[in-house]
Design a protein around this motif. Structure first.
Motif, PDB file in Angstrom:
ATOM      1  N   VAL A   1       0.857  -1.188   0.000  1.00 32.36           N
ATOM      2  CA  VAL A   1       0.000   0.000   0.000  1.00 32.36           C
ATOM      3  C   VAL A   1       0.890   1.233   0.000  1.00 32.36           C
ATOM      4  O   VAL A   1       1.823   1.328   0.807  1.00 32.36           O
ATOM      5  CB  VAL A   1      -0.935   0.019   1.231  1.00 32.36           C
ATOM      6  N   SER A   2       0.633   2.165  -0.896  1.00 34.17           N
ATOM      7  CA  SER A   2       1.467   3.370  -0.972  1.00 34.17           C
ATOM      8  C   SER A   2       1.245   4.257   0.239  1.00 34.17           C
ATOM      9  O   SER A   2       0.204   4.178   0.910  1.00 34.17           O
ATOM     10  CB  SER A   2       1.143   4.157  -2.244  1.00 34.17           C
ATOM     11  N   LEU A   3       2.228   5.115   0.505  1.00 33.30           N
ATOM     12  CA  LEU A   3       2.140   5.998   1.670  1.00 33.30           C
ATOM     13  C   LEU A   3       0.951   6.938   1.554  1.00 33.30           C
ATOM     14  O   LEU A   3       0.233   7.166   2.529  1.00 33.30           O
ATOM     15  CB  LEU A   3       3.437   6.799   1.813  1.00 33.30           C
ATOM     16  N   GLY A   4       0.718   7.481   0.371  1.00 34.66           N
ATOM     17  CA  GLY A   4      -0.402   8.396   0.188  1.00 34.66           C
ATOM     18  C   GLY A   4      -1.735   7.733   0.470  1.00 34.66           C
ATOM     19  O   GLY A   4      -2.614   8.303   1.147  1.00 34.66           O
ATOM     20  N   THR A   5      -1.907   6.514  -0.041  1.00 38.55           N
ATOM     21  CA  THR A   5      -3.151   5.775   0.200  1.00 38.55           C
ATOM     22  C   THR A   5      -3.328   5.479   1.680  1.00 38.55           C
ATOM     23  O   THR A   5      -4.427   5.593   2.235  1.00 38.55           O
ATOM     24  CB  THR A   5      -3.146   4.462  -0.598  1.00 38.55           C
ATOM     25  N   LEU A   6      -2.224   5.105   2.332  1.00 49.90           N
ATOM     26  CA  LEU A   6      -2.280   4.781   3.758  1.00 49.90           C
ATOM     27  C   LEU A   6      -2.687   6.006   4.573  1.00 49.90           C
ATOM     28  O   LEU A   6      -3.566   5.926   5.445  1.00 49.90           O
ATOM     29  CB  LEU A   6      -0.920   4.251   4.214  1.00 49.90           C
ATOM     30  N   LEU A   7      -2.062   7.156   4.310  1.00 46.83           N
ATOM     31  CA  LEU A   7      -2.363   8.377   5.061  1.00 46.83           C
ATOM     32  C   LEU A   7      -3.797   8.834   4.821  1.00 46.83           C
ATOM     33  O   LEU A   7      -4.499   9.238   5.761  1.00 46.83           O
ATOM     34  CB  LEU A   7      -1.383   9.481   4.673  1.00 46.83           C
ATOM     35  N   PHE A   8      -4.250   8.775   3.579  1.00 51.28           N
ATOM     36  CA  PHE A   8      -5.614   9.217   3.266  1.00 51.28           C
ATOM     37  C   PHE A   8      -6.639   8.333   3.962  1.00 51.28           C
ATOM     38  O   PHE A   8      -7.614   8.820   4.553  1.00 51.28           O
ATOM     39  CB  PHE A   8      -5.829   9.184   1.746  1.00 51.28           C
ATOM     40  N   THR A   9      -6.411   7.023   3.917  1.00 51.18           N
ATOM     41  CA  THR A   9      -7.366   6.094   4.538  1.00 51.18           C
ATOM     42  C   THR A   9      -7.414   6.298   6.044  1.00 51.18           C
ATOM     43  O   THR A   9      -8.501   6.336   6.651  1.00 51.18           O
ATOM     44  CB  THR A   9      -6.969   4.647   4.217  1.00 51.18           C
ATOM     45  N   GLU A  10      -6.244   6.432   6.656  1.00 53.91           N
ATOM     46  CA  GLU A  10      -6.209   6.623   8.107  1.00 53.91           C
ATOM     47  C   GLU A  10      -6.841   7.951   8.505  1.00 53.91           C
ATOM     48  O   GLU A  10      -7.581   8.023   9.495  1.00 53.91           O
ATOM     49  CB  GLU A  10      -4.769   6.548   8.603  1.00 53.91           C
TER      50      GLU A  10
END
Length: 258
Positions: A129-138
């Motif tokens: 999972v990319s960092l951007g996707t992880l941050l947005f989801t969290e």
């Protein structure tokens, strides 16, 4: 003869006065002596013998009268800090359990990263999972959950109004910080009230211990560069040679004298 001897008269008068005073003292009722009775505190305190602050009356779960900086003196501030401690305690218990389980898995050859390497692997280009996707989801999920929690703190029970998928009783909550309902599938908050209070105390005590444990994990890795399971294994293999005092950091210069 007495009339011709002033010294004898004076001595007799003094003896009579002294005898009268002694007699009066003996006949007077004895005054009650003040008694000092040492009584144990009605509840356990972090500092036995010292009175707990007036605003910590023992009604809170895990209240041992500890507030030397008066941080919870104001009622509204205390209400917020109780919830903040509870949430941090729960995260710490999850974090410590995760650190220990993944460390055991790493030693068992399951390919799990130790906690201090997990962030580096999550940021690697090969991460699932990319960092951007992880941050947005969290941010999205945490933002929603924390907003709901804040609304319930300000207006207890307000989240059971059916505004989310029509759920009412499942979101109404037992009390602030203890949602119950859908979040209590084992029914630990239902039934005996005394048992419920006992569970609350056990939870916050274990949570406080977990917060301290996490700080210990950080300090331990800084000193040895290893995981807590690795440190424990080495200590058990040589309990008198591998301790906190022999890691070369916790007790400076100790190794020079061993």
């Amino acid at each position: 003869a007495i009339g011709h001897c002033p010294d004898t008269v004076t001595m007799a008068a003094a003896l009579l006065k002294s005898s009268t005073a002694v007699s009066l003292r003996r006949s007077a009722p004895a005054q009650a002596r003040p008694s000092v009775i040492a009584r144990a505190a009605s509840r356990p305190l972090w500092f036995p013998g010292n009175a707990a602050p007036a605003w910590l009356d023992g009604s809170l779960a895990g209240d041992y009268g500890f507030d030397p900086l008066h941080l919870s003196e104001e009622p509204e501030t205390r209400k917020w800090m109780v919830q903040a401690e509870l949430v941090h305690a729960r995260w710490a218990m999850l974090g410590v359990a995760g650190i220990l389980f993944t460390s055991v898995g790493a030693k068992a050859g399951l390919g799990f990263p130790d906690w201090y390497n997990a962030g580096e692997l999550a940021l690697a280009p090969s991460a699932p999972v990319s960092l951007g996707t992880l941050l947005f989801t969290e941010a999205l999920l945490f933002g929603w959950v924390e907003t709901k929690r804040l609304q319930d703190l300000r207006n207890p029970g307000s989240q059971g109004d059916g505004s989310f998928l029509g759920v009412t009783e499942g979101f109404k909550g037992k009390e602030n910080g203890y949602p119950g309902g859908l979040f209590d599938p084992m029914g630990l908050s239902r039934g005996d009230a005394a048992k419920y209070q006992e569970y609350k105390v056990k939870e916050i005590k274990n949570g406080r211990l977990a917060m301290l444990a996490f700080v210990g994990f950080i300090a331990q890795h800084k000193a040895t560069g290893k995981s807590p399971i690795d440190n424990l294994s080495e200590h058990l293999a040589a309990p008198f040679k591998v301790t906190f005092a022999t890691n070369g950091v916790s007790v400076p210069h100790f190794s020079e004298f061993s």
